[in-house]
Design a protein around this motif. Structure first.
Motif: not given
Length: 535
Positions: A357-370
């Motif tokens: 779940g933490l990696l999923g959170t990182i996936m979403i957060g980095t997508g927004a930043i990218y």
């Protein structure tokens, strides 16, 4: 959609994610914490000691005696023995008969295993980890099920984003082994791809199983309306078609059979420690019904046994209803629910869920930043556009600020007066007020500075959690480790790890900004340099 198929899928992947990205991030943060919701509950009730399992027969006898004293004449009781992590203490719930025009009267208690009486002193009023868990599908402050309906749509967007993402990333397996450090937007895309591919099976499972729940409570009503129209009487009859005709209160007082006696029969069939909970309908009435529900861990569906509450006779399921235990559709739904909730998981597997779940959170957060970094205009003056600046700053407040707000929620549990009225609500209010403060800060500061300052604030908030805990309770890290109470210690240690990671990120950002300042990066934001975040 024009262009090649993969280009079309890339477009759909981008926009299906970015439209709901902040809600998805909120869902993943609170949902990931939810995998340890019971442990957070335990930490937020320091007055209660560690779990102490008591024999089910003794627990049911004590709970029945207590409920007969305080909830005689109730419509239903629920009794939860101490057989699993979600029930660290014998607990009860009751609901009194409804009176037209008045609020439903209900109550609950957790009982001390040594006395079978409510804890003294009583645990502080807190929403605990359950509030955070429920936020991930109900949001908060929204009336009725409106938050659930919003999350149903968000989940559909997430599922579309996952499917199109697999098509869009033609080098999906290579992405798993690729990460280029300090390469600007390329680094954010690599991190997004790495977090996505590393947990792709988990993301599909969690999203698809989530869709099944939303299918039942959000999408299925439209199917029902298509077949039944707006005939309320016909729609209401569906309950009987599914569950069968239910017993009603007779009005004749008859003592309830001793639940401990029935439990002995159940354990003879199921084995020890298999009773998840007991539901009693119309206790003390001639038509009382007692249902024993079996623990679902490792099973495809929850088996149950029905008894006549007056005579103790074992009954068949209500006539005309579906057999939920044998029905394949409900069995499949039970499997999906167990997978989504991690109900079967032991401690190690629960940590796997949490890290996924933490990696999923990182996936979403980095997508927004990218998304922001890719669209950062290169021409001087363009970044002053209000829409770009608003999204850029909202990213800061959502991604960093939400984590900080959760830390404030833990602070509030320790710092608010124990006797405060509506204390549990005020814990949540403190969390959202803190989050609002993070939004205000992000709006007033330039994005690169806001990132550094908010990550620093998050780090300090979480590093202070064990300190605040130690200053306000005896359940501090030293005592919990000495006593081998790894539930309490685990929350403090996780807070320390979170704080150190946040401070490490802030330090890396500060160092990057210093290097860019040293080479005199041209100003893009009306006078001050705008280095790419982490680039």
């Amino acid at each position: 959609m024009n262009g090649a198929f993969r280009q079309s899928m890339t477009w759909l992947h981008t926009w299906s994610g970015i439209v709901v990205v902040w809600l998805l991030y909120f869902m993943f943060v609170t949902g990931t914490i939810g995998y340890f919701d019971d442990e957070v509950d335990r930490w937020m009730k320091p007055e209660q000691g560690p779990s102490a399992q008591m024999p089910i027969e003794a627990g049911l006898e004590a709970a029945q005696t207590r409920l007969e004293d305080i909830a005689a004449g109730a419509d239903r009781w629920f009794i939860y023995p101490t057989i699993k992590r979600s029930n660290p203490h014998l607990s009860t719930f009751w609901q009194m008969p409804t009176v037209e025009g008045e609020d439903v009267v209900r109550g609950d208690e957790e009982l001390d295993p040594t006395t079978a009486q409510p804890f003294t002193p009583a645990a502080r009023d807190t929403g605990g980890g359950q509030v955070l868990y429920r936020m991930h599908y109900l949001l908060h402050y929204l009336p009725g099920r409106s938050g659930y309906y919003i999350m149903a749509i968000v989940t559909m967007f997430m599922f579309v984003g996952l499917m199109t993402g697999v098509v869009a990333h033609k080098k999906i397996f290579k992405d798993f082994f690729t990460f280029r450090w300090a390469r600007g937007q390329r680094s954010w895309l690599d991190l997004h791809n790495l977090a996505s591919v590393a947990t792709l099976p988990f993301q599909f499972m969690i999203t698809y199983s989530g869709l099944l729940f939303t299918l039942a409570l959000f999408w299925m009503p439209f199917v029902v309306l298509g077949g039944y129209g707006f005939d309320i009487k016909r729609i209401s009859a569906l309950a009987i078609e599914f569950q069968g005709q239910q017993a009603e209160r007779s009005g004749d007082a008859v003592p309830l059979v001793r639940l401990a006696t029935l439990a002995q029969q159940i354990e003879a069939d199921w084995g020890p420690n298999q009773i998840a909970f007991v539901r009693v309908e119309y206790p003390g009435d001639a038509n009382a019904r007692v249902t024993f529900q079996r623990e679902t861990t490792g099973r495809t569906s929850a088996e149950s046994v029905l008894f006549d509450g007056a005579s103790g006779e074992r009954l068949t399921k209500p006539a005309g209803g579906l057999d939920f235990d044998a029905n394949p559709a409900f069995g499949f739904a039970g499997v999906m629910f167990s997978l989504h909730e991690g109900q079967f998981a032991d401690t190690v597997l629960r940590w796997v869920y949490f890290l996924s779940g933490l990696l999923g959170t990182i996936m979403i957060g980095t997508g927004a930043i990218y998304w922001v970094e890719k669209r950062r205009p290169r021409r001087a003056g363009d970044p002053t556009k209000w829409s770009f600046r608003a999204v850029e700053r909202a990213n800061v407040a959502v991604i960093a600020g939400l984590i900080g707000a959760v830390g404030v929620y833990l602070w509030a549990n320790r710092l608010l007066p124990v006797g405060l009225a509506e204390r549990a609500d005020w814990e949540v209010h403190c969390m959202f007020l803190a989050w609002l403060a993070f939004f205000a800060h992000a709006a007033l500061r330039r994005a690169p500075v806001a990132w550094i300052e908010q990550c620093t604030a998050v780090g300090l908030i979480f590093l202070a959690v064990p300190i605040v805990n130690g200053l306000t309770t005896s359940a501090h890290l030293g005592n919990s480790i000495a006593a081998g109470d790894w539930v309490l210690a685990g929350v403090d240690l996780t807070a320390i790890a979170t704080g150190l990671i946040a401070l490490g990120i802030a330090h890396a950002m500060r160092a990057r900004r210093s290097r860019l300042d040293a080479i005199d990066v041209p100003a893009l934001d009306g006078g001050d340099a705008q280095p790419q975040l982490g680039g």
